[in-house]
Design a protein around this motif. Structure first.
Motif, PDB file in Angstrom:
ATOM      1  N   VAL A  89      34.371 -43.147  84.030  1.00 42.52           N
ATOM      2  CA  VAL A  89      35.526 -42.458  83.465  1.00 42.52           C
ATOM      3  C   VAL A  89      36.482 -42.020  84.576  1.00 42.52           C
ATOM      4  O   VAL A  89      37.703 -42.156  84.451  1.00 42.52           O
ATOM      5  CB  VAL A  89      35.080 -41.245  82.630  1.00 42.52           C
ATOM      6  N   LEU A  90      35.931 -41.521  85.673  1.00 47.16           N
ATOM      7  CA  LEU A  90      36.772 -41.067  86.783  1.00 47.16           C
ATOM      8  C   LEU A  90      37.558 -42.221  87.397  1.00 47.16           C
ATOM      9  O   LEU A  90      38.710 -42.047  87.812  1.00 47.16           O
ATOM     10  CB  LEU A  90      35.911 -40.376  87.846  1.00 47.16           C
ATOM     11  N   VAL A  91      36.952 -43.394  87.431  1.00 50.50           N
ATOM     12  CA  VAL A  91      37.670 -44.571  87.940  1.00 50.50           C
ATOM     13  C   VAL A  91      38.863 -44.886  87.045  1.00 50.50           C
ATOM     14  O   VAL A  91      39.972 -45.180  87.526  1.00 50.50           O
ATOM     15  CB  VAL A  91      36.719 -45.790  88.028  1.00 50.50           C
ATOM     16  N   VAL A  92      38.641 -44.795  85.726  1.00 48.87           N
ATOM     17  CA  VAL A  92      39.731 -45.066  84.784  1.00 48.87           C
ATOM     18  C   VAL A  92      40.818 -44.003  84.916  1.00 48.87           C
ATOM     19  O   VAL A  92      42.016 -44.316  84.873  1.00 48.87           O
ATOM     20  CB  VAL A  92      39.202 -45.129  83.343  1.00 48.87           C
ATOM     21  N   VAL A  93      40.427 -42.741  85.071  1.00 46.90           N
ATOM     22  CA  VAL A  93      41.410 -41.668  85.242  1.00 46.90           C
ATOM     23  C   VAL A  93      42.225 -41.892  86.514  1.00 46.90           C
ATOM     24  O   VAL A  93      43.446 -41.665  86.537  1.00 46.90           O
ATOM     25  CB  VAL A  93      40.713 -40.299  85.276  1.00 46.90           C
ATOM     26  N   PHE A 112      45.980 -48.090  79.359  1.00 43.84           N
ATOM     27  CA  PHE A 112      45.119 -47.067  79.937  1.00 43.84           C
ATOM     28  C   PHE A 112      44.113 -46.546  78.913  1.00 43.84           C
ATOM     29  O   PHE A 112      42.913 -46.408  79.199  1.00 43.84           O
ATOM     30  CB  PHE A 112      45.974 -45.917  80.473  1.00 43.84           C
ATOM     31  N   MET A 113      44.593 -46.261  77.690  1.00 43.80           N
ATOM     32  CA  MET A 113      43.709 -45.723  76.652  1.00 43.80           C
ATOM     33  C   MET A 113      42.583 -46.698  76.310  1.00 43.80           C
ATOM     34  O   MET A 113      41.447 -46.291  76.057  1.00 43.80           O
ATOM     35  CB  MET A 113      44.510 -45.408  75.389  1.00 43.80           C
ATOM     36  N   ALA A 114      42.886 -47.992  76.294  1.00 38.60           N
ATOM     37  CA  ALA A 114      41.863 -48.989  75.976  1.00 38.60           C
ATOM     38  C   ALA A 114      40.747 -48.961  77.014  1.00 38.60           C
ATOM     39  O   ALA A 114      39.556 -49.080  76.673  1.00 38.60           O
ATOM     40  CB  ALA A 114      42.487 -50.378  75.896  1.00 38.60           C
ATOM     41  N   ARG A 115      41.105 -48.804  78.265  1.00 39.37           N
ATOM     42  CA  ARG A 115      40.081 -48.764  79.321  1.00 39.37           C
ATOM     43  C   ARG A 115      39.305 -47.453  79.309  1.00 39.37           C
ATOM     44  O   ARG A 115      38.094 -47.440  79.569  1.00 39.37           O
ATOM     45  CB  ARG A 115      40.741 -49.020  80.671  1.00 39.37           C
ATOM     46  N   GLY A 154      44.595 -44.203  70.585  1.00 41.19           N
ATOM     47  CA  GLY A 154      45.653 -44.714  71.454  1.00 41.19           C
ATOM     48  C   GLY A 154      45.426 -46.136  71.915  1.00 41.19           C
ATOM     49  O   GLY A 154      46.374 -46.813  72.323  1.00 41.19           O
ATOM     50  N   MET A 155      44.189 -46.619  71.844  1.00 35.79           N
ATOM     51  CA  MET A 155      43.912 -47.992  72.269  1.00 35.79           C
ATOM     52  C   MET A 155      44.328 -49.006  71.212  1.00 35.79           C
ATOM     53  O   MET A 155      44.407 -50.204  71.495  1.00 35.79           O
ATOM     54  CB  MET A 155      42.417 -48.164  72.559  1.00 35.79           C
ATOM     55  N   LEU A 156      44.600 -48.553  69.976  1.00 38.34           N
ATOM     56  CA  LEU A 156      44.837 -49.482  68.880  1.00 38.34           C
ATOM     57  C   LEU A 156      46.200 -50.151  68.942  1.00 38.34           C
ATOM     58  O   LEU A 156      46.339 -51.330  68.600  1.00 38.34           O
ATOM     59  CB  LEU A 156      44.695 -48.752  67.537  1.00 38.34           C
TER      60      LEU A 156
END
Length: 263
Positions: free
Chosen positions: A13-17, A49-52, A88-90
């Protein structure tokens, strides 16, 4: 579950953030250089970003229904902060959020750069926000709000407030009701809800310390807004979400139909 696995999940999660911060930093740099970025582009990058972020969360997601092919005002029940990346990923869209979020470290900055609109409760700025929302929708930018105004434990709905639904009437778009439900072992999930005085770190540790849960997202039939009252729209949206989450609606909770009048 081993502590090592929990830390590995949090690290993901931190990597994505970090990715999100880099993206927001680029937008911030372009703003300083006077290079404009359209809202459509911000929404596309926000969805990326939301998808990841959603993929990094310990959930299996099932989506029921069809994504709208035109901009709408999305209205959803609200259970957890994880609702935001999962919805948000949709599709590319922006969120209406409480003003306090803007002051949150990292998350507030990311939300602002993604094009979120912020409202202060009880500040009397609802008319201004309504106009901003209507302008947003008129420019064909989908927007999502949580009309309950707060999160719940997922076992019931709070009243859907119709005050800001006037933006959909003003901009002549439809409402897209959304029902989101968290399950664990076939029962309603008690780990996913983010309510009360819970803090994010403790919530993450509990969430990542267990096995994957299941999330159902129901994209319900859109509701036409033309010639409708905002209170009637809020009621209809709440009834649709209530039925999707909990089944048949008790007769005493239904109300007789009234002729539609303009807001």
């Amino acid at each position: 579950m081993s502590r090592l696995r929990v830390y590995a999940r949090i690290a993901r999660v931190l990597v994505v953030v970090t990715l999100g911060l880099s993206m927001a930093g680029v937008f911030g740099l372009f703003e300083r250089l006077g290079i404009a970025h359209s809202m459509a582009r911000r929404q596309r990058w926000s969805r990326f970003f939301m998808a990841r972020l959603a993929n990094a969360l310990p959930f299996r997601v099932t989506v029921h229904g069809e994504l709208p092919q035109q901009p709408m005002l999305w209205v959803s029940n609200h259970v957890s902060w994880t609702d935001i990346p999962l919805l948000g990923m949709l599709t590319p869209l922006s969120f209406l959020s409480k003003a306090e979020v803007r002051t949150w470290p990292v998350a507030g900055w990311l939300a602002a750069k993604a094009g979120s609109l912020f409202i202060r409760r009880g500040s009397g700025d609802s008319q201004l926000i309504r106009k901003q929302m209507a302008r947003h929708l008129q420019q064909a930018h989908p927007l999502l709000m949580f009309p309950e105004g707060t999160t719940t434990d997922g076992r019931s709905l709070r009243t859907f407030h119709g005050r800001l639904l006037s933006a959909a009437i003003d901009s002549q778009v439809k409402l897209q009701p959304v029902a989101i439900r968290y399950l664990r072992g076939g029962e309603l999930d008690s780990l996913a809800p983010f309510i009360g005085d819970d803090d994010l770190l403790s919530h993450l540790m509990r969430l990542f310390g267990d096995e994957r849960g299941d999330v159902e997202i129901h994209l319900l039939k859109p509701i036409a807004c033309e010639g409708r009252e905002r209170a009637a729209l809020a009621f209809d949206a709440q009834q649709a979400v209530q039925k999707a989450l909990f089944g048949a609606i008790p007769e005493q909770q239904q109300r007789p139909m009234r002729p539609a009048i303009a807001a």
